[in-house]
Design a protein around this motif. Sequence first.
Motif, PDB file in Angstrom:
ATOM      1  N   MET A   1       0.830  -1.167   0.000  1.00 61.59           N
ATOM      2  CA  MET A   1       0.000   0.000   0.000  1.00 61.59           C
ATOM      3  C   MET A   1       0.879   1.236   0.000  1.00 61.59           C
ATOM      4  O   MET A   1       1.848   1.299   0.727  1.00 61.59           O
ATOM      5  CB  MET A   1      -0.862   0.035   1.246  1.00 61.59           C
ATOM      6  N   ALA A   2       0.490   2.172  -0.773  1.00 67.13           N
ATOM      7  CA  ALA A   2       1.244   3.414  -0.847  1.00 67.13           C
ATOM      8  C   ALA A   2       0.491   4.496  -0.104  1.00 67.13           C
ATOM      9  O   ALA A   2      -0.727   4.520  -0.070  1.00 67.13           O
ATOM     10  CB  ALA A   2       1.451   3.810  -2.295  1.00 67.13           C
ATOM     11  N   MET A   3       1.266   5.383   0.504  1.00 65.36           N
ATOM     12  CA  MET A   3       0.649   6.504   1.222  1.00 65.36           C
ATOM     13  C   MET A   3       0.648   7.712   0.300  1.00 65.36           C
ATOM     14  O   MET A   3       1.609   7.960  -0.416  1.00 65.36           O
ATOM     15  CB  MET A   3       1.428   6.804   2.498  1.00 65.36           C
ATOM     16  N   SER A   4      -0.408   8.447   0.352  1.00 70.37           N
ATOM     17  CA  SER A   4      -0.483   9.614  -0.525  1.00 70.37           C
ATOM     18  C   SER A   4       0.282  10.770   0.087  1.00 70.37           C
ATOM     19  O   SER A   4       0.439  10.869   1.294  1.00 70.37           O
ATOM     20  CB  SER A   4      -1.941  10.004  -0.754  1.00 70.37           C
ATOM     21  N   GLY A   5       0.780  11.643  -0.785  1.00 75.96           N
ATOM     22  CA  GLY A   5       1.544  12.798  -0.335  1.00 75.96           C
ATOM     23  C   GLY A   5       0.648  13.814   0.348  1.00 75.96           C
ATOM     24  O   GLY A   5      -0.573  13.804   0.230  1.00 75.96           O
ATOM     25  N   GLY A   6       1.254  14.766   1.032  1.00 73.66           N
ATOM     26  CA  GLY A   6       0.512  15.728   1.827  1.00 73.66           C
ATOM     27  C   GLY A   6      -0.296  16.719   1.014  1.00 73.66           C
ATOM     28  O   GLY A   6      -1.382  17.101   1.387  1.00 73.66           O
ATOM     29  N   GLY A   7       0.160  17.143  -0.167  1.00 73.13           N
ATOM     30  CA  GLY A   7      -0.511  18.205  -0.885  1.00 73.13           C
ATOM     31  C   GLY A   7      -1.397  17.715  -2.003  1.00 73.13           C
ATOM     32  O   GLY A   7      -1.894  18.500  -2.792  1.00 73.13           O
ATOM     33  N   LYS A   8      -1.665  16.444  -2.122  1.00 67.34           N
ATOM     34  CA  LYS A   8      -2.449  15.935  -3.245  1.00 67.34           C
ATOM     35  C   LYS A   8      -3.910  15.796  -2.844  1.00 67.34           C
ATOM     36  O   LYS A   8      -4.231  15.447  -1.721  1.00 67.34           O
ATOM     37  CB  LYS A   8      -1.901  14.587  -3.702  1.00 67.34           C
ATOM     38  N   ALA A   9      -4.712  16.027  -3.794  1.00 72.48           N
ATOM     39  CA  ALA A   9      -6.149  15.912  -3.541  1.00 72.48           C
ATOM     40  C   ALA A   9      -6.566  14.452  -3.632  1.00 72.48           C
ATOM     41  O   ALA A   9      -5.917  13.638  -4.278  1.00 72.48           O
ATOM     42  CB  ALA A   9      -6.911  16.743  -4.571  1.00 72.48           C
ATOM     43  N   GLU A  10      -7.666  14.141  -2.965  1.00 74.65           N
ATOM     44  CA  GLU A  10      -8.177  12.774  -2.993  1.00 74.65           C
ATOM     45  C   GLU A  10      -8.690  12.446  -4.383  1.00 74.65           C
ATOM     46  O   GLU A  10      -9.285  13.270  -5.061  1.00 74.65           O
ATOM     47  CB  GLU A  10      -9.330  12.628  -1.991  1.00 74.65           C
ATOM     48  N   MET A  17       6.203   5.224  -9.271  1.00 74.49           N
ATOM     49  CA  MET A  17       6.366   3.835  -9.681  1.00 74.49           C
ATOM     50  C   MET A  17       6.525   2.950  -8.451  1.00 74.49           C
ATOM     51  O   MET A  17       7.241   3.306  -7.517  1.00 74.49           O
ATOM     52  CB  MET A  17       7.601   3.716 -10.575  1.00 74.49           C
ATOM     53  N   ASN A  18       5.870   1.790  -8.443  1.00 71.34           N
ATOM     54  CA  ASN A  18       5.985   0.849  -7.342  1.00 71.34           C
ATOM     55  C   ASN A  18       7.311   0.092  -7.487  1.00 71.34           C
ATOM     56  O   ASN A  18       7.514  -0.656  -8.452  1.00 71.34           O
ATOM     57  CB  ASN A  18       4.796  -0.112  -7.351  1.00 71.34           C
ATOM     58  N   MET A  19       8.234   0.280  -6.552  1.00 72.97           N
ATOM     59  CA  MET A  19       9.582  -0.294  -6.637  1.00 72.97           C
ATOM     60  C   MET A  19       9.673  -1.707  -6.060  1.00 72.97           C
ATOM     61  O   MET A  19      10.642  -2.409  -6.294  1.00 72.97           O
ATOM     62  CB  MET A  19      10.576   0.606  -5.880  1.00 72.97           C
ATOM     63  N   THR A  20       8.697  -2.147  -5.316  1.00 78.68           N
ATOM     64  CA  THR A  20       8.772  -3.447  -4.650  1.00 78.68           C
ATOM     65  C   THR A  20       8.952  -4.602  -5.632  1.00 78.68           C
ATOM     66  O   THR A  20       9.830  -5.446  -5.436  1.00 78.68           O
ATOM     67  CB  THR A  20       7.522  -3.659  -3.768  1.00 78.68           C
ATOM     68  N   PRO A  21       8.178  -4.720  -6.724  1.00 81.44           N
ATOM     69  CA  PRO A  21       8.407  -5.846  -7.649  1.00 81.44           C
ATOM     70  C   PRO A  21       9.792  -5.792  -8.307  1.00 81.44           C
ATOM     71  O   PRO A  21      10.421  -6.815  -8.530  1.00 81.44           O
ATOM     72  CB  PRO A  21       7.305  -5.694  -8.692  1.00 81.44           C
ATOM     73  N   LEU A  22      10.256  -4.600  -8.613  1.00 76.07           N
ATOM     74  CA  LEU A  22      11.575  -4.470  -9.223  1.00 76.07           C
ATOM     75  C   LEU A  22      12.670  -4.953  -8.272  1.00 76.07           C
ATOM     76  O   LEU A  22      13.586  -5.689  -8.675  1.00 76.07           O
ATOM     77  CB  LEU A  22      11.822  -3.006  -9.620  1.00 76.07           C
TER      78      LEU A  22
END
Length: 144
Positions: A1-10, A17-22
């Motif tokens: 699960m990724a956490m959204s940044g502070g200034g982005k709207a819902e 990019m999701n780095m975990t599979p790489l």
Amino acid sequence: MAMSGGGKAEGEPMMDMNMTPLIDVLLVLLIMFILTIPIQTHAVKLDLPVDNPNSNPPPIDPIKNKITVDPAGTVMWNGAPVSLIVLRQYLDQTQVMNPVPELHVQPDPQARYSIVDEVLAVTKRANVEKMGFVGNEAYANYGG
């Protein structure tokens, strides 16, 4: 699960990019590489001296022994050429004798100083205390 940044709207799409599979794929490839490389066997071939029961005992005089160095750099123990390793063995044997024999060192005036210095270093490491230089008069008129 990724956490959204502070200034982005819902509701906005995530642009990271999701780095975990790489990283997972790279770790699997690394483990496969480690398992497939051949094991390196490192061997050093040594020709060790064979102990011969018929060999003569070392030429050690119980009174005095003489080390000479000739201009070619040959180290002699009582007239017989020896290596620095054999010289150390002879010196160690003389130091356990009772009484300890004298050691006379006589380098040739034309002998290289580096060889004479190595011989003196061997005598120092063998803890030789009864040592003297013979033939110093050969250096009286030597200009180098």
